[in-house]
Design an enzyme around this catalytic site. Structure first.
Site, PDB file in Angstrom:
ATOM      1  CB  SER A 163      -0.848  -0.235   1.287  1.00  0.00           C
ATOM      2  OG  SER A 163      -1.562   1.259   1.540  1.00  0.00           O
ATOM      3  CE1 TYR A 218      -4.049  -2.253   5.375  1.00  0.00           C
ATOM      4  CE2 TYR A 218      -2.917   0.612   4.625  1.00  0.00           C
ATOM      5  CZ  TYR A 218      -3.966  -0.990   4.481  1.00  0.00           C
ATOM      6  OH  TYR A 218      -3.911  -1.348   3.343  1.00  0.00           O
TER       7      TYR A 218
HETATM    8  N1  LIG Z   1      -8.901   0.006  -0.396  1.00  0.00           N
HETATM    9  C1  LIG Z   1      -7.570   1.095  -0.503  1.00  0.00           C
HETATM   10  O1  LIG Z   1      -8.083   2.374  -0.753  1.00  0.00           O
HETATM   11  C2  LIG Z   1      -6.331   0.387  -0.336  1.00  0.00           C
HETATM   12  C3  LIG Z   1      -5.500   0.656  -0.591  1.00  0.00           C
HETATM   13  C4  LIG Z   1      -4.089   0.393  -0.539  1.00  0.00           C
HETATM   14  C5  LIG Z   1      -4.031  -1.625  -0.643  1.00  0.00           C
HETATM   15  N2  LIG Z   1      -5.174  -1.553   0.056  1.00  0.00           N
HETATM   16  C6  LIG Z   1      -4.795  -3.194  -0.150  1.00  0.00           C
HETATM   17  O2  LIG Z   1      -5.299  -4.092  -1.241  1.00  0.00           O
HETATM   18  C7  LIG Z   1      -5.954  -4.886  -0.900  1.00  0.00           C
HETATM   19  C8  LIG Z   1      -7.284  -5.704  -0.674  1.00  0.00           C
HETATM   20  O3  LIG Z   1      -8.033  -4.533   0.415  1.00  0.00           O
HETATM   21  P1  LIG Z   1      -9.508  -4.175  -0.735  1.00  0.00           P
HETATM   22  O4  LIG Z   1      -9.004  -2.903  -0.950  1.00  0.00           O
HETATM   23  O5  LIG Z   1      -9.375  -5.083  -2.030  1.00  0.00           O
HETATM   24  O6  LIG Z   1     -10.376  -4.989   0.275  1.00  0.00           O
HETATM   25  P2  LIG Z   1     -11.744  -5.449   0.575  1.00  0.00           P
HETATM   26  O7  LIG Z   1     -12.323  -5.589   1.598  1.00  0.00           O
HETATM   27  O8  LIG Z   1     -12.850  -5.478  -0.827  1.00  0.00           O
HETATM   28  O9  LIG Z   1     -11.368  -7.036   0.230  1.00  0.00           O
HETATM   29  C9  LIG Z   1     -10.143  -7.712   1.035  1.00  0.00           C
HETATM   30  C10 LIG Z   1     -10.908  -9.178   0.598  1.00  0.00           C
HETATM   31  O10 LIG Z   1      -9.980 -10.272   1.907  1.00  0.00           O
HETATM   32  C11 LIG Z   1     -10.852 -11.040   2.949  1.00  0.00           C
HETATM   33  N3  LIG Z   1     -10.539 -11.115   4.253  1.00  0.00           N
HETATM   34  C12 LIG Z   1     -10.442 -10.062   5.636  1.00  0.00           C
HETATM   35  N4  LIG Z   1      -9.976 -10.686   6.425  1.00  0.00           N
HETATM   36  C13 LIG Z   1      -9.753 -12.036   5.994  1.00  0.00           C
HETATM   37  C14 LIG Z   1      -8.597 -13.019   6.673  1.00  0.00           C
HETATM   38  N5  LIG Z   1      -8.390 -12.474   7.909  1.00  0.00           N
HETATM   39  N6  LIG Z   1      -8.980 -14.140   6.180  1.00  0.00           N
HETATM   40  C15 LIG Z   1      -9.511 -14.334   4.808  1.00  0.00           C
HETATM   41  N7  LIG Z   1      -9.968 -13.153   4.276  1.00  0.00           N
HETATM   42  C16 LIG Z   1     -10.024 -11.980   4.789  1.00  0.00           C
HETATM   43  C17 LIG Z   1     -12.525 -10.347   2.704  1.00  0.00           C
HETATM   44  O11 LIG Z   1     -13.554 -10.985   3.119  1.00  0.00           O
HETATM   45  C18 LIG Z   1     -12.369  -9.573   2.272  1.00  0.00           C
HETATM   46  O12 LIG Z   1     -13.346 -10.429   0.574  1.00  0.00           O
HETATM   47  C19 LIG Z   1      -5.496  -5.161   1.438  1.00  0.00           C
HETATM   48  O13 LIG Z   1      -4.280  -5.549   1.435  1.00  0.00           O
HETATM   49  C20 LIG Z   1      -5.136  -4.292   1.297  1.00  0.00           C
HETATM   50  O14 LIG Z   1      -4.695  -3.359   2.344  1.00  0.00           O
HETATM   51  C21 LIG Z   1      -6.700  -1.308  -0.089  1.00  0.00           C
END
Ligand SMILES: NC(=O)c1ccc[n+]([C@@H]2O[C@H](COP(=O)([O-])OP(=O)(O)OC[C@H]3O[C@@H](n4cnc5c(N)ncnc54)[C@H](O)[C@@H]3O)[C@@H](O)[C@H]2O)c1
Length: 271
Positions: free
Chosen positions: A143, A156
């Site tokens: 991230s 985080y």
């Molecule tokens: N959304 C943002 O702005 C952003 C920015 C930078 C990085 N990220 C990173 O992107 C990645 C994906 O996140 P996202 O934004 O798509 O979120 P999201 O919540 O839409 O997707 C994450 C998925 O992980 C699953 N999950 C969460 N905890 C879990 C666990 N303990 N075991 C199994 N599954 C689990 C959730 O059910 C969900 O389906 C993450 O690593 C997040 O830190 C997100």
């Protein structure tokens, strides 16, 4: 032309947001995909939408047995594993240190690190024998918060910084047989959820007031990307043909947050 013919990937958190976009993109690039996902409805939707190209395991990335089960189910269905993507995470909703009571901080740390850091290590360990056999690779989702403050709160941000160390250490330890890299996306409107221990379990970032304007405002490219916009670097890193020399690398795909500068000197919008 597709980049991932014959590639089998295992993606954690593939049920939503970036993980789901990765499932779709990898399948479109010719791959088969296993998913470890804790939300049963999201997992069922994947099976419905992608049919034989996907196999899901419902479980928690913070539990080693669930990671092993996801690897075994992926191997049983597709016969090999080439790419493990540690992607599942939870968020602390920017909660600053001073706003935690000590015992809440204690529990929130364990809850967030269990998913965001321990989950990736457990998954990498469970996938390792199959990746050694295939001379495969691991990709961690980082991230902007892996490099700069204020992309989250201290939990985080420190967890994402920790993954920089995980990428480097595992790239060192697992060479020459397994490549280990990372992708650092910037903001995107997803269902990224919170923590039971600080009362944010029911929240997700799509509910954050003014989220898109916040992302656009801190991104030199003046964009708030969709999850699909971040998938290209993963395809590149998973491809032996195109990234066979890359290990220990982290691709910053955050719209240029590292080149914001200290003053507004450019006239880029006028070019
Ligand atoms: N959304 C943002 O702005 C952003 C920015 C930078 C990085 N990220 C990173 O992107 C990645 C994906 O996140 P996202 O934004 O798509 O979120 P999201 O919540 O839409 O997707 C994450 C998925 O992980 C699953 N999950 C969460 N905890 C879990 C666990 N303990 N075991 C199994 N599954 C689990 C959730 O059910 C969900 O389906 C993450 O690593 C997040 O830190 C997100």
């Amino acid at each position: 032309m597709t980049w991932l013919n014959d590639n089998v990937a295992l993606i954690t958190g593939g049920g939503s947001g970036l993980g789901r976009a990765l499932v779709e993109r990898f399948i479109n690039e010719g791959a088969k995909v296993g998913v470890l996902e804790r939300n049963a409805d999201s997992a069922a939707a994947l099976e419905r939408d992608f049919g034989d190209a996907v196999v899901t395991t419902i479980g928690d990335v913070g539990c080693y047995a669930d990671n092993v089960s996801a690897v075994e189910r992926t191997l049983a269905r597709f016969g090999r594993l080439d790419t493990f993507i540690a992607n599942a995470a939870v968020f602390d909703f920017f909660q600053p240190l001073v706003q935690y009571e000590g015992d809440t901080l204690d529990r929130a740390f364990d809850e967030l690190f269990s998913v965001n850091v321990k989950g990736g290590l457990l998954g990498a360990r469970a996938a390792l024998p199959a990746l050694v056999q295939s001379r495969g690779s691991i990709i961690f989702t980082l991230s902007n918060a892996a490099f700069y403050p204020a992309g989250g709160g201290p939990l985080y941000t420190s967890a994402k910084h920790a993954l920089v160390g995980v990428v480097k250490q595992l790239a060192y330890e697992l060479a020459p047989k397994v490549r280990v890299n990372g992708v650092a996306p910037g903001g995107m409107r997803t269902r990224l959820g919170g923590l039971a221990s600080n009362g944010t379990a029911g929240m997700d970032v799509s509910q954050v007031e003014g989220f898109e304007q916040l992302v656009i405002g801190v991104t030199p490219l003046r964009i708030c990307p969709q999850p699909a916009d971040y998938c290209g670097p993963y395809v590149l890193l998973a491809s032996r043909t195109n990234a066979g020399t890359m290990t220990g690398a982290i691709i910053n795909a955050d719209g240029g947050m590292g080149v914001r500068g200290l003053t507004q000197i450019n006239g880029g919008e006028d070019l």
